[in-house]
Scaffold this active site. Structure first.
Site, PDB file in Angstrom:
ATOM      1  N   ARG A  18      13.412  -7.083  -8.243  1.00 19.02           N
ATOM      2  CA  ARG A  18      12.185  -6.357  -8.557  1.00 19.02           C
ATOM      3  C   ARG A  18      12.045  -6.249 -10.075  1.00 19.02           C
ATOM      4  NH1 ARG A  18      10.536   0.041  -7.717  1.00 19.02           N
ATOM      5  NH2 ARG A  18       8.340  -0.232  -8.265  1.00 19.02           N
ATOM      6  N   HIS A  19      10.800  -6.114 -10.533  1.00 17.69           N
ATOM      7  CA  HIS A  19      10.551  -5.960 -11.966  1.00 17.69           C
ATOM      8  C   HIS A  19      11.154  -4.655 -12.490  1.00 17.69           C
ATOM      9  CE1 HIS A  19       7.543  -2.829 -11.231  1.00 17.69           C
ATOM     10  NE2 HIS A  19       7.059  -3.598 -10.263  1.00 17.69           N
ATOM     11  N   HIS A  32       8.086  -8.068  -7.003  1.00 20.67           N
ATOM     12  CA  HIS A  32       7.796  -6.656  -6.821  1.00 20.67           C
ATOM     13  C   HIS A  32       8.729  -6.085  -5.760  1.00 20.67           C
ATOM     14  CE1 HIS A  32       4.054  -7.574  -9.061  1.00 20.67           C
ATOM     15  NE2 HIS A  32       4.173  -8.725  -8.425  1.00 20.67           N
TER      16      HIS A  32
END
Length: 730
Positions: free
Chosen positions: A474-475, A658
């Site tokens: 995930r970012h 995401h």
């Protein structure tokens, strides 16, 4: 009850008259003074094996909680607070409990003897669960909220009961024992039949399955009362799943027609028994989700933070100081105050409950098997994001990729037999050297079939030995969530010049066509975010991991995260391939579809992207009103396509996307079925910034299978740090 735990433990030997002699026998079998050999033969008895197993089980369940309690007390937290935190967080670990305590330091209920409330549900999942969920979403969208929308679809197995914090681990152990004992007599199938009455629509369990659930709860109730004085009242009425009730009678016929068209009681269904707990204040409250952050301007106001929930008790429903202001309590910190009503929206009451423990049942072709609990402990207090109601035409299950991604010849047949396999937990990551390269790929359709034109690096200098591994991350921390949407107006002047207003704000931001307004839907990451991503890359480098390909969502926060991870890996040879197909679920784009940076803008900002790479999915192909099933399909297809593109010798491949990327890209890859929209939104809230999962391939070609393995690096955890205003010292 006791069991031998050391090779020389002394065990008292009872006499024939019921007393005990002075003699003892050591556990190695030697006789001690005071007991003759004949007496030893008559009186020494081996305890039943079931008792030993029972002792070990209790030890594992209770001692784990006891160890966490001791660690928290060692940190300086009082015992009563530590116990309350462990219960409130579902015993999810010391760090989670410590975070809860720090955030609730001003909670007026923190030191009160107010035990949590518990309830046991049986929850339908799978195809039938999805049908019920979709019916409820459609009913909410078309006819408004009714009584069934207070929680997810379920069968109530008992009333809410209270348990002192110190007794919770023991009571959980009793329930677990009762469930495990009943698994051998599980009914072959759980049959449901439709039931409709004026003002009510639901499904009733047939008696065989209902009796099985009742027997479990009766045993649990009896044991909990006898051993610890905890009163549990099993549900005595007809067991049922409520789909709609407490609605306007003028909508009854339309809701009944909708239920008959959407929900087939004979559909395949998986079941879970779940133990939930909640703050006692939630028993008579309505729950609202924070949509926009708000900083309190007066002492009697409540701070609102993105992701938090506010619950309003029945006694405070009409309590306002001014029109549009309401009195409520923050779920995250327990503090109360006035807040603007237009900053929140009504959600399920159960969104603020903690899923303490669950037991899964798989019902297939008349057979019922217990599924082992997930080895990943759930994150407490991670309620789901509210979902937009689904359109009627989106309720069908998708069986092909038409309109989502161009299918390759026979690709569906190739992956139709993918199933879960247990792989060895091989944690060795061996490299063959350094180096790398990049290339591009393009796709053309001919007679409805996809032809590949691929140029990917074939050099093994950058490819790790062993099976392929897929790293999905995930970012990192994003600016708009940390500082709120107002960060743009605070940081940019009327001429578009950026000023850093906080040390955690970016030192600089890219120059973009459209000016500062484009950051509303495409936020950068914070300085802490860059540090998170760089730490992740450094952790991978320390474990000897070399990444061959990095594919990234076009969102700026993902591109920056991928770049920082590669810097942590100290690898400038791998270029980032921006893949539009990895963008998040489009239903979450509340502010409209983002305007992403062009390749030139990304390069000008100093990020090393592969300009020769052509995204497999065009932005114009992304559907703005995408359903969760379409999202799963898109992510599964793009995952297979990218893995096929890099080839069987692709080494370690990384996706940076995401929170939902970790779930949607892996769910069907490992052979599982898509979750419901609600399950998806709940699980993504458990995935923190830079959260990572790893899948490993076994075999190759048509016999290829994938499964999860332990990530080679530890997780990244840090405490929150609120904004400090020095003027409070004046």
């Amino acid at each position: 009850m006791s069991c031998v735990s050391a090779p020389t433990q002394n065990i008292p030997i009872p006499t024939a008259t019921g007393g005990s002699s002075n003699g003892v026998v050591t556990s190695n079998g030697s006789s001690a003074p005071g007991l003759a050999g004949g007496d030893l033969a008559n009186h020494l008895a081996t305890p039943p094996r079931s008792a030993l197993v029972e002792a070990r089980t209790r030890s594992q369940t209770v001692m784990r909680s006891k160890d966490s309690l001791q660690l928290l007390m060692g940190m300086g937290f009082p015992k009563n607070r530590a116990e309350k935190a462990l219960v409130a967080t579902g015993d999810s670990g010391v760090q989670v409990a410590a975070d809860w305590l720090l955030s609730h330091v001003f909670d007026p209920e923190l030191d009160k003897q107010s035990p949590m409330e518990f309830i046991v549900y049986a929850c339908p999942l799978g195809v039938l669960g999805n049908q019920i969920e979709e019916f409820m979403e459609k009913a909410l969208y078309s006819y408004g909220r009714n009584g069934a929308h207070k929680s997810s679809a379920h069968v109530t197995l008992c009333q809410f009961f209270k348990c002192e914090d110190s007794l919770v681990p023991h009571v959980i152990h009793i329930l677990n024992k009762c469930v495990q004992s009943a698994l051998s007599s599980t009914p072959k199938e759980i049959k449901l039949k439709r039931y409709v009455a004026q003002g009510y629509i639901g499904l009733f369990l047939e008696e065989e399955a209902a009796s099985w659930f009742r027997d479990i709860m009766a045993d649990f109730s009896s044991e909990a009362k006898a051993q610890f004085g905890v009163t549990v009242k099993p549900h005595k009425l007809k067991l049922h799943v409520t789909m709609a009730h407490q609605y306007s009678l003028e909508h009854h016929d339309k809701l009944e027609d909708l239920a008959r068209s959407k929900v087939d009681p004979q559909s395949p269904c998986k079941w879970e028994m779940r133990l939930y707990c909640r703050d006692h204040r939630l028993g008579h409250s309505e729950v609202y989700k924070v949509l926009f952050p708000y900083s309190a301007q007066k002492d009697d106001e409540l701070d609102l933070v993105n992701g938090d929930y506010v619950f309003v008790s029945d006694t405070d429903q009409g309590r306002t100081d001014n029109e549009g202001w309401f009195f409520g309590t923050s779920f995250n910190n327990g503090m109360s105050g006035l807040y603007p009503g237009n900053y929140v929206e009504k959600v399920k009451d159960s969104d603020c409950w903690t899923d303490y423990k669950s037991w899964s049942l798989l019902i297939k072709e008349g057979n019922t098997k217990a599924l082992p609990s997930s080895p990943v402990k759930k994150m407490a207090h991670a309620p789901p994001v509210k979902q937009p109601a689904s359109r009627q035409e989106d309720q069908q299950l998708y069986t092909d990729a038409t309109g989502l991604l161009p299918d390759q010849k026979n690709v569906e047949a190739l992956y139709s037999k993918v199933h879960k396999r247990k792989l060895s937990k091989d944690r060795m990551f061996v490299t063959n050297g350094s180096g790398g390269g990049s290339g591009g790929s393009s796709h053309h359709e001919k007679n409805g079939e996809l032809e590949d034109s691929v140029s990917m690096p074939s050099s093994s200098s950058h490819v790790m030995a062993g099976p392929r591994r897929l790293f999905i991350c995930r970012h990192a921390e994003r600016v708009d969530v940390t500082f709120g949407k107002q960060w743009i107006s605070l940081s940019f002047d009327t001429n578009g010049y950026y000023t850093r207003r906080n040390l955690n704000m970016p030192k600089s931001v890219p120059k973009r066509l459209g000016g500062a307004s484009v950051y509303t839907s495409d936020s950068p990451v914070t300085e802490i975010g860059l540090f998170q991503a760089r730490l992740t890359g450094e952790g991978m480098r320390e474990q000897g991991i070399r990444v061959s390909h990095v594919f990234c969502s076009p969102a700026l926060r993902c591109v920056q995260t991928a770049d920082a991870i590669l810097k942590g890996l100290n690898d400038s040879t791998v270029k980032i391939k921006i893949e539009n197909g990895l963008f998040e679920w489009l239903a979450w784009c509340r502010d409209g579809f983002p305007t992403f940076m062009s390749r030139e803008e990304v390069l000008d900002f100093g990020i090393n992207i592969d300009v020769a790479y052509t995204s497999q999915v065009a932005l114009s192909d992304l559907k703005p009103n995408e359903t969760h099933l379409e999202f799963y399909k898109r992510m599964f297809n793009i995952t297979r396509l990218l893995l096929k593109t890099v080839g069987s010798n692709g080494g370690c491949v990384m996706f940076v996307g995401h929170a939902a990327t970790l779930e949607a890209c892996t769910r069907q890859l490992v052979g599982a079925q898509p979750r419901s929209a609600q399950e998806l939104t709940k699980i993504v809230q458990k995935i923190p910034y830079c959260g990572m999962c790893v899948c490993q391939e076994s075999n190759s070609g048509r016999s290829s299978t994938w499964d999860f393995i332990d990530p080679p690096i530890p997780p990244l955890t840090h405490a929150p740090n609120i904004r400090f205003d020095w003027r409070c010292l004046q």
